[in-house]
Design a protein around this motif. Structure first.
Motif, PDB file in Angstrom:
ATOM      1  N   PRO A 186       3.392  19.668 -33.268  1.00  0.00           N
ATOM      2  CA  PRO A 186       2.319  20.507 -32.704  1.00  0.00           C
ATOM      3  C   PRO A 186       2.603  21.997 -32.766  1.00  0.00           C
ATOM      4  O   PRO A 186       1.695  22.794 -33.030  1.00  0.00           O
ATOM      5  N   ARG A 187       3.862  22.398 -32.544  1.00  0.00           N
ATOM      6  CA  ARG A 187       4.167  23.833 -32.450  1.00  0.00           C
ATOM      7  C   ARG A 187       4.419  24.485 -33.812  1.00  0.00           C
ATOM      8  O   ARG A 187       4.531  25.706 -33.893  1.00  0.00           O
TER       9      ARG A 187
ATOM     10  N   ASN B   9      -2.512  34.052 -36.805  1.00  0.00           N
ATOM     11  CA  ASN B   9      -3.621  34.251 -35.870  1.00  0.00           C
ATOM     12  C   ASN B   9      -3.002  34.509 -34.494  1.00  0.00           C
ATOM     13  O   ASN B   9      -2.878  33.601 -33.672  1.00  0.00           O
ATOM     14  N   VAL B  10      -2.603  35.748 -34.278  1.00  0.00           N
ATOM     15  CA  VAL B  10      -1.847  36.084 -33.072  1.00  0.00           C
ATOM     16  C   VAL B  10      -2.655  35.798 -31.818  1.00  0.00           C
ATOM     17  O   VAL B  10      -2.131  35.265 -30.830  1.00  0.00           O
ATOM     18  N   GLN B  11      -3.934  36.126 -31.838  1.00  0.00           N
ATOM     19  CA  GLN B  11      -4.771  35.889 -30.662  1.00  0.00           C
ATOM     20  C   GLN B  11      -4.804  34.411 -30.300  1.00  0.00           C
ATOM     21  O   GLN B  11      -4.640  34.038 -29.130  1.00  0.00           O
ATOM     22  N   ALA B  12      -4.997  33.545 -31.300  1.00  0.00           N
ATOM     23  CA  ALA B  12      -5.048  32.106 -31.034  1.00  0.00           C
ATOM     24  C   ALA B  12      -3.686  31.589 -30.590  1.00  0.00           C
ATOM     25  O   ALA B  12      -3.588  30.749 -29.690  1.00  0.00           O
ATOM     26  N   ARG B  13      -2.619  32.090 -31.199  1.00  0.00           N
ATOM     27  CA  ARG B  13      -1.279  31.645 -30.817  1.00  0.00           C
ATOM     28  C   ARG B  13      -0.953  32.062 -29.387  1.00  0.00           C
ATOM     29  O   ARG B  13      -0.343  31.282 -28.633  1.00  0.00           O
ATOM     30  N   MET B  14      -1.328  33.256 -29.003  1.00  0.00           N
ATOM     31  CA  MET B  14      -1.102  33.683 -27.621  1.00  0.00           C
ATOM     32  C   MET B  14      -1.901  32.806 -26.655  1.00  0.00           C
ATOM     33  O   MET B  14      -1.395  32.399 -25.605  1.00  0.00           O
ATOM     34  N   ALA B  15      -3.145  32.498 -27.016  1.00  0.00           N
ATOM     35  CA  ALA B  15      -3.974  31.629 -26.174  1.00  0.00           C
ATOM     36  C   ALA B  15      -3.374  30.235 -26.061  1.00  0.00           C
ATOM     37  O   ALA B  15      -3.560  29.543 -25.047  1.00  0.00           O
ATOM     38  N   ALA B  16      -2.651  29.797 -27.101  1.00  0.00           N
ATOM     39  CA  ALA B  16      -2.028  28.473 -27.099  1.00  0.00           C
ATOM     40  C   ALA B  16      -0.664  28.465 -26.417  1.00  0.00           C
ATOM     41  O   ALA B  16      -0.006  27.423 -26.383  1.00  0.00           O
TER      42      ALA B  16
ATOM     43  N   ASN C 255       3.224  23.187 -26.568  1.00  0.00           N
ATOM     44  CA  ASN C 255       4.076  24.243 -26.019  1.00  0.00           C
ATOM     45  C   ASN C 255       4.553  23.900 -24.611  1.00  0.00           C
ATOM     46  O   ASN C 255       5.727  24.087 -24.267  1.00  0.00           O
ATOM     47  N   TYR C 256       3.628  23.418 -23.793  1.00  0.00           N
ATOM     48  CA  TYR C 256       3.975  23.106 -22.393  1.00  0.00           C
ATOM     49  C   TYR C 256       5.087  22.058 -22.338  1.00  0.00           C
ATOM     50  O   TYR C 256       6.100  22.248 -21.630  1.00  0.00           O
ATOM     51  N   TRP C 257       4.892  20.970 -23.075  1.00  0.00           N
ATOM     52  CA  TRP C 257       5.867  19.883 -22.973  1.00  0.00           C
ATOM     53  C   TRP C 257       7.155  20.219 -23.717  1.00  0.00           C
ATOM     54  O   TRP C 257       8.228  19.758 -23.324  1.00  0.00           O
ATOM     55  N   TYR C 258       7.108  21.017 -24.757  1.00  0.00           N
ATOM     56  CA  TYR C 258       8.338  21.481 -25.413  1.00  0.00           C
ATOM     57  C   TYR C 258       9.176  22.278 -24.418  1.00  0.00           C
ATOM     58  O   TYR C 258      10.381  22.044 -24.269  1.00  0.00           O
TER      59      TYR C 258
ATOM     60  N   LEU D 221     -11.107  24.849 -34.031  1.00  0.00           N
ATOM     61  CA  LEU D 221     -10.169  25.903 -33.638  1.00  0.00           C
ATOM     62  C   LEU D 221     -10.107  26.044 -32.122  1.00  0.00           C
ATOM     63  O   LEU D 221      -9.013  26.130 -31.547  1.00  0.00           O
ATOM     64  N   ARG D 222     -11.253  26.045 -31.471  1.00  0.00           N
ATOM     65  CA  ARG D 222     -11.259  26.187 -30.002  1.00  0.00           C
ATOM     66  C   ARG D 222     -10.458  25.072 -29.347  1.00  0.00           C
ATOM     67  O   ARG D 222      -9.687  25.314 -28.404  1.00  0.00           O
ATOM     68  N   GLU D 223     -10.632  23.853 -29.808  1.00  0.00           N
ATOM     69  CA  GLU D 223      -9.947  22.726 -29.168  1.00  0.00           C
ATOM     70  C   GLU D 223      -8.501  22.603 -29.624  1.00  0.00           C
ATOM     71  O   GLU D 223      -7.642  22.157 -28.851  1.00  0.00           O
ATOM     72  N   GLU D 224      -8.209  23.011 -30.863  1.00  0.00           N
ATOM     73  CA  GLU D 224      -6.820  22.954 -31.330  1.00  0.00           C
ATOM     74  C   GLU D 224      -5.934  23.931 -30.577  1.00  0.00           C
ATOM     75  O   GLU D 224      -4.731  23.696 -30.417  1.00  0.00           O
ATOM     76  N   ILE D 225      -6.496  25.022 -30.114  1.00  0.00           N
ATOM     77  CA  ILE D 225      -5.708  25.930 -29.267  1.00  0.00           C
ATOM     78  C   ILE D 225      -5.182  25.162 -28.058  1.00  0.00           C
ATOM     79  O   ILE D 225      -4.013  25.298 -27.680  1.00  0.00           O
ATOM     80  N   GLY D 226      -6.038  24.339 -27.458  1.00  0.00           N
ATOM     81  CA  GLY D 226      -5.608  23.534 -26.320  1.00  0.00           C
ATOM     82  C   GLY D 226      -4.563  22.505 -26.695  1.00  0.00           C
ATOM     83  O   GLY D 226      -3.624  22.235 -25.917  1.00  0.00           O
ATOM     84  N   HIS D 227      -4.684  21.923 -27.892  1.00  0.00           N
ATOM     85  CA  HIS D 227      -3.708  20.920 -28.313  1.00  0.00           C
ATOM     86  C   HIS D 227      -2.337  21.548 -28.528  1.00  0.00           C
ATOM     87  O   HIS D 227      -1.312  20.989 -28.123  1.00  0.00           O
ATOM     88  N   VAL D 228      -2.308  22.690 -29.189  1.00  0.00           N
ATOM     89  CA  VAL D 228      -1.034  23.378 -29.398  1.00  0.00           C
ATOM     90  C   VAL D 228      -0.441  23.823 -28.059  1.00  0.00           C
ATOM     91  O   VAL D 228       0.776  23.785 -27.850  1.00  0.00           O
ATOM     92  N   ALA D 229      -1.320  24.220 -27.130  1.00  0.00           N
ATOM     93  CA  ALA D 229      -0.846  24.600 -25.789  1.00  0.00           C
ATOM     94  C   ALA D 229      -0.161  23.427 -25.097  1.00  0.00           C
ATOM     95  O   ALA D 229       0.851  23.613 -24.401  1.00  0.00           O
ATOM     96  N   ILE D 230      -0.685  22.226 -25.274  1.00  0.00           N
ATOM     97  CA  ILE D 230      -0.047  21.037 -24.703  1.00  0.00           C
ATOM     98  C   ILE D 230       1.334  20.843 -25.333  1.00  0.00           C
ATOM     99  O   ILE D 230       2.317  20.541 -24.642  1.00  0.00           O
TER     100      ILE D 230
END
Length: 263
Positions: free
Chosen positions: A163-164, A243-250, A208-211, A197-206
Protein backbone atom coordinates in the motif's frame (compact mmCIF):
# COMPACT_ATOMS: atom_id res chain seq x y z
CA UNK A 1 -19.07 -19.61 6.77
CA UNK A 2 -19.37 -16.09 8.20
CA UNK A 3 -16.02 -15.43 9.91
CA UNK A 4 -14.30 -12.51 8.16
CA UNK A 5 -10.84 -13.98 7.63
CA UNK A 6 -12.24 -17.20 6.21
CA UNK A 7 -14.53 -15.16 3.98
CA UNK A 8 -11.50 -13.19 2.77
CA UNK A 9 -9.69 -16.39 1.81
CA UNK A 10 -12.75 -17.75 0.02
CA UNK A 11 -13.14 -14.47 -1.87
CA UNK A 12 -9.46 -14.40 -2.76
CA UNK A 13 -9.68 -17.85 -4.32
CA UNK A 14 -12.58 -16.89 -6.61
CA UNK A 15 -11.60 -16.10 -10.20
CA UNK A 16 -14.45 -13.77 -11.11
CA UNK A 17 -15.36 -10.33 -9.78
CA UNK A 18 -19.00 -11.37 -9.27
CA UNK A 19 -18.02 -14.30 -7.07
CA UNK A 20 -15.51 -12.21 -5.11
CA UNK A 21 -18.06 -9.45 -4.61
CA UNK A 22 -20.64 -11.95 -3.33
CA UNK A 23 -18.21 -13.20 -0.68
CA UNK A 24 -17.10 -9.70 0.27
CA UNK A 25 -20.71 -8.65 0.80
CA UNK A 26 -20.98 -11.29 3.54
CA UNK A 27 -18.20 -9.66 5.59
CA UNK A 28 -20.38 -6.94 7.09
CA UNK A 29 -19.78 -4.96 10.27
CA UNK A 30 -21.47 -7.65 12.38
CA UNK A 31 -19.47 -10.59 11.05
CA UNK A 32 -17.21 -12.20 13.68
CA UNK A 33 -13.41 -12.17 13.44
CA UNK A 34 -11.02 -14.81 14.75
CA UNK A 35 -7.94 -12.70 15.42
CA UNK A 36 -5.55 -15.48 16.38
CA UNK A 37 -6.15 -18.49 14.13
CA UNK A 38 -3.34 -19.13 11.65
CA UNK A 39 -5.25 -19.96 8.47
CA UNK A 40 -2.05 -20.62 6.53
CA UNK A 41 -1.86 -24.07 8.04
CA UNK A 42 -5.52 -24.92 7.53
CA UNK A 43 -6.42 -23.35 4.20
CA UNK A 44 -5.45 -26.19 1.88
CA UNK A 45 -3.40 -25.62 -1.28
CA UNK A 46 -2.89 -21.94 -2.01
CA UNK A 47 -0.66 -22.29 -5.05
CA UNK A 48 -3.59 -21.08 -7.18
CA UNK A 49 -3.72 -17.76 -5.32
CA UNK A 50 -4.77 -15.25 -6.29
CA UNK A 51 -7.98 -16.24 -8.02
CA UNK A 52 -8.47 -14.16 -11.16
CA UNK A 53 -9.45 -14.54 -14.82
CA UNK A 54 -6.96 -16.04 -17.26
CA UNK A 55 -4.47 -13.33 -18.22
CA UNK A 56 -1.54 -13.01 -20.59
CA UNK A 57 1.27 -11.82 -18.33
CA UNK A 58 4.22 -10.00 -19.88
CA UNK A 59 7.11 -7.89 -18.49
CA UNK A 60 6.22 -4.20 -18.08
CA UNK A 61 8.23 -3.37 -21.21
CA UNK A 62 6.00 -5.73 -23.20
CA UNK A 63 2.76 -3.92 -22.42
CA UNK A 64 0.81 -2.41 -25.27
CA UNK A 65 1.02 1.32 -25.86
CA UNK A 66 -1.65 2.97 -27.98
CA UNK A 67 -2.81 6.52 -28.52
CA UNK A 68 -5.77 7.46 -26.32
CA UNK A 69 -7.16 9.22 -29.38
CA UNK A 70 -8.14 5.78 -30.69
CA UNK A 71 -10.83 3.49 -29.26
CA UNK A 72 -8.34 0.66 -28.75
CA UNK A 73 -5.89 3.01 -27.04
CA UNK A 74 -8.50 4.13 -24.52
CA UNK A 75 -9.51 0.51 -23.96
CA UNK A 76 -5.88 -0.49 -23.31
CA UNK A 77 -5.58 2.21 -20.66
CA UNK A 78 -8.89 1.35 -19.00
CA UNK A 79 -7.88 -2.33 -19.06
CA UNK A 80 -4.62 -1.47 -17.27
CA UNK A 81 -6.58 0.39 -14.59
CA UNK A 82 -9.03 -2.49 -14.22
CA UNK A 83 -6.09 -4.86 -13.76
CA UNK A 84 -4.69 -2.67 -10.99
CA UNK A 85 -8.06 -2.61 -9.22
CA UNK A 86 -8.60 -6.38 -9.53
CA UNK A 87 -5.17 -6.84 -8.01
CA UNK A 88 -6.07 -4.36 -5.28
CA UNK A 89 -9.13 -6.43 -4.34
CA UNK A 90 -6.94 -9.50 -3.99
CA UNK A 91 -4.23 -7.66 -2.05
CA UNK A 92 -6.73 -6.38 0.52
CA UNK A 93 -8.25 -9.85 0.91
CA UNK A 94 -4.83 -11.46 1.23
CA UNK A 95 -3.71 -9.21 4.07
CA UNK A 96 -6.92 -10.10 5.96
CA UNK A 97 -6.66 -13.89 5.81
CA UNK A 98 -2.86 -14.29 5.82
CA UNK A 99 -1.78 -12.35 8.91
CA UNK A 100 -3.17 -13.23 12.33
CA UNK A 101 -2.80 -11.47 15.69
CA UNK A 102 -3.71 -7.95 14.64
CA UNK A 103 -6.44 -5.80 16.29
CA UNK A 104 -10.02 -6.24 15.10
CA UNK A 105 -9.98 -2.81 13.45
CA UNK A 106 -7.16 -3.94 11.15
CA UNK A 107 -9.31 -6.63 9.55
CA UNK A 108 -12.40 -4.44 9.28
CA UNK A 109 -10.32 -1.66 7.71
CA UNK A 110 -8.94 -3.93 5.00
CA UNK A 111 -12.28 -5.57 4.26
CA UNK A 112 -13.61 -2.04 3.75
CA UNK A 113 -10.77 -1.46 1.30
CA UNK A 114 -11.67 -4.70 -0.52
CA UNK A 115 -15.27 -3.50 -0.89
CA UNK A 116 -14.22 -0.17 -2.38
CA UNK A 117 -11.67 -1.79 -4.68
CA UNK A 118 -14.37 -4.15 -5.93
CA UNK A 119 -16.56 -1.16 -6.75
CA UNK A 120 -13.66 0.51 -8.58
CA UNK A 121 -13.19 -2.63 -10.65
CA UNK A 122 -16.91 -2.80 -11.41
CA UNK A 123 -16.94 0.77 -12.71
CA UNK A 124 -13.89 0.19 -14.90
CA UNK A 125 -15.12 -3.18 -16.15
CA UNK A 126 -18.48 -1.75 -17.16
CA UNK A 127 -16.77 1.17 -18.89
CA UNK A 128 -14.42 -1.23 -20.68
CA UNK A 129 -17.42 -3.24 -21.85
CA UNK A 130 -18.94 -0.04 -23.21
CA UNK A 131 -15.81 0.31 -25.34
CA UNK A 132 -16.31 -3.21 -26.68
CA UNK A 133 -13.73 -5.07 -24.60
CA UNK A 134 -13.47 -7.04 -21.35
CA UNK A 135 -10.88 -7.73 -18.68
CA UNK A 136 -8.37 -10.21 -20.07
CA UNK A 137 -8.47 -8.95 -23.66
CA UNK A 138 -5.03 -7.30 -23.34
CA UNK A 139 -1.72 -8.36 -21.73
CA UNK A 140 -0.92 -7.33 -18.16
CA UNK A 141 2.06 -7.41 -15.81
CA UNK A 142 2.12 -8.97 -12.35
CA UNK A 143 4.34 -6.63 -10.33
CA UNK A 144 1.79 -5.99 -7.59
CA UNK A 145 1.24 -9.65 -6.81
CA UNK A 146 4.92 -10.49 -7.11
CA UNK A 147 5.62 -8.05 -4.27
CA UNK A 148 2.79 -9.61 -2.26
CA UNK A 149 4.49 -12.99 -2.62
CA UNK A 150 7.87 -11.61 -1.58
CA UNK A 151 6.37 -10.14 1.60
CA UNK A 152 4.06 -13.00 2.52
CA UNK A 153 5.99 -13.84 5.71
CA UNK A 154 6.23 -10.33 7.17
CA UNK A 155 3.21 -8.11 7.64
CA UNK A 156 5.37 -5.03 8.24
CA UNK A 157 7.13 -5.52 4.91
CA UNK A 158 3.78 -6.09 3.21
CA UNK A 159 2.35 -2.83 4.51
CA UNK A 160 5.52 -0.90 3.71
CA UNK A 161 5.91 -2.10 0.15
CA UNK A 162 2.41 -2.73 -1.17
CA UNK A 163 0.00 0.00 0.00
CA UNK A 164 2.71 2.53 0.88
CA UNK A 165 4.87 1.95 -2.21
CA UNK A 166 3.25 0.24 -5.18
CA UNK A 167 -0.32 1.36 -4.55
CA UNK A 168 0.81 4.84 -3.54
CA UNK A 169 2.27 5.17 -7.03
CA UNK A 170 -1.33 5.37 -8.20
CA UNK A 171 -1.69 8.64 -6.31
CA UNK A 172 1.20 10.05 -8.33
CA UNK A 173 0.01 8.65 -11.66
CA UNK A 174 -3.66 9.64 -11.40
CA UNK A 175 -3.40 13.26 -12.62
CA UNK A 176 -1.54 12.22 -15.79
CA UNK A 177 -3.89 9.29 -16.44
CA UNK A 178 -6.92 11.52 -15.98
CA UNK A 179 -5.46 14.06 -18.38
CA UNK A 180 -4.81 11.37 -20.99
CA UNK A 181 -8.37 10.10 -20.85
CA UNK A 182 -9.89 13.56 -20.90
CA UNK A 183 -7.69 14.64 -23.82
CA UNK A 184 -8.79 11.53 -25.71
CA UNK A 185 -12.44 12.44 -25.21
CA UNK A 186 -13.13 9.79 -22.55
CA UNK A 187 -15.00 11.92 -20.03
CA UNK A 188 -16.47 8.90 -18.23
CA UNK A 189 -13.05 7.33 -17.80
CA UNK A 190 -11.70 10.59 -16.36
CA UNK A 191 -14.61 10.74 -13.89
CA UNK A 192 -13.87 7.19 -12.71
CA UNK A 193 -10.18 8.07 -12.19
CA UNK A 194 -11.25 11.07 -10.08
CA UNK A 195 -13.40 8.83 -7.87
CA UNK A 196 -10.68 6.22 -7.52
CA UNK A 197 -8.08 8.83 -6.53
CA UNK A 198 -10.30 10.18 -3.75
CA UNK A 199 -10.84 6.73 -2.27
CA UNK A 200 -7.29 5.49 -2.86
CA UNK A 201 -6.02 8.30 -0.66
CA UNK A 202 -7.99 6.65 2.14
CA UNK A 203 -6.61 3.22 1.30
CA UNK A 204 -3.01 4.41 1.38
CA UNK A 205 -3.80 6.21 4.65
CA UNK A 206 -4.90 2.88 6.13
CA UNK A 207 -1.59 1.36 5.01
CA UNK A 208 0.29 4.25 6.60
CA UNK A 209 -1.63 3.97 9.87
CA UNK A 210 -1.04 0.26 10.32
CA UNK A 211 2.59 0.44 9.13
CA UNK A 212 3.35 3.01 11.81
CA UNK A 213 1.35 1.08 14.41
CA UNK A 214 3.50 -1.98 13.76
CA UNK A 215 6.70 0.07 13.78
CA UNK A 216 5.74 1.28 17.25
CA UNK A 217 5.03 -2.28 18.37
CA UNK A 218 8.43 -3.44 17.10
CA UNK A 219 10.33 -0.37 18.30
CA UNK A 220 11.68 0.65 14.89
CA UNK A 221 11.85 4.04 13.21
CA UNK A 222 9.29 4.16 10.35
CA UNK A 223 11.47 6.14 7.94
CA UNK A 224 14.75 4.30 8.51
CA UNK A 225 13.08 0.90 8.59
CA UNK A 226 11.23 1.59 5.37
CA UNK A 227 14.55 2.15 3.60
CA UNK A 228 15.83 -1.19 4.96
CA UNK A 229 12.71 -3.04 3.82
CA UNK A 230 12.80 -1.46 0.36
CA UNK A 231 16.37 -2.69 -0.06
CA UNK A 232 15.75 -6.16 1.37
CA UNK A 233 12.68 -6.86 -0.75
CA UNK A 234 13.96 -5.13 -3.92
CA UNK A 235 11.25 -2.52 -4.10
CA UNK A 236 11.35 -0.33 -7.20
CA UNK A 237 12.71 3.17 -6.80
CA UNK A 238 9.84 5.58 -7.28
CA UNK A 239 10.24 8.34 -9.81
CA UNK A 240 8.51 11.71 -9.79
CA UNK A 241 6.60 13.77 -10.29
CA UNK A 242 4.97 12.99 -6.97
CA UNK A 243 1.45 13.98 -6.06
CA UNK A 244 2.54 15.67 -2.86
CA UNK A 245 -0.92 16.92 -1.96
CA UNK A 246 -2.44 13.44 -2.24
CA UNK A 247 0.46 11.84 -0.38
CA UNK A 248 0.14 14.32 2.48
CA UNK A 249 -3.61 13.64 2.62
CA UNK A 250 -2.81 9.91 2.78
CA UNK A 251 -0.62 10.42 5.84
CA UNK A 252 2.92 10.56 4.49
CA UNK A 253 5.15 12.73 6.63
CA UNK A 254 7.12 15.63 5.04
CA UNK A 255 10.40 13.84 5.73
CA UNK A 256 9.16 10.77 3.84
CA UNK A 257 8.24 12.86 0.81
CA UNK A 258 11.59 14.63 0.98
CA UNK A 259 13.34 11.24 1.02
CA UNK A 260 11.38 10.21 -2.10
CA UNK A 261 12.38 13.38 -3.90
CA UNK A 262 16.06 12.80 -3.08
CA UNK A 263 16.13 9.36 -4.71
Amino acid sequence: MNEIRQIALAALQERSWDAKAAWIARADACAPIDLEVDLRGNSGPTTSLPGRPALDFVPPAGLLSRSVHTLEGRAVLIHALAHIEFNAINLALDVVWRFSGMPEKFYRDWMGVAREEAEHYRLLSEHLAGLGYCYGDFPAHDGLWEMAERTQEDILARLALVPRTLEARGLDASPAVRHKLASGGDRRGAEIVDLILREEIGHVAIGNYWYRWLCTQRGVDPVAHYAELALTYRAPKLKGPFNVQARMAAGFEPEEIEALQRQ
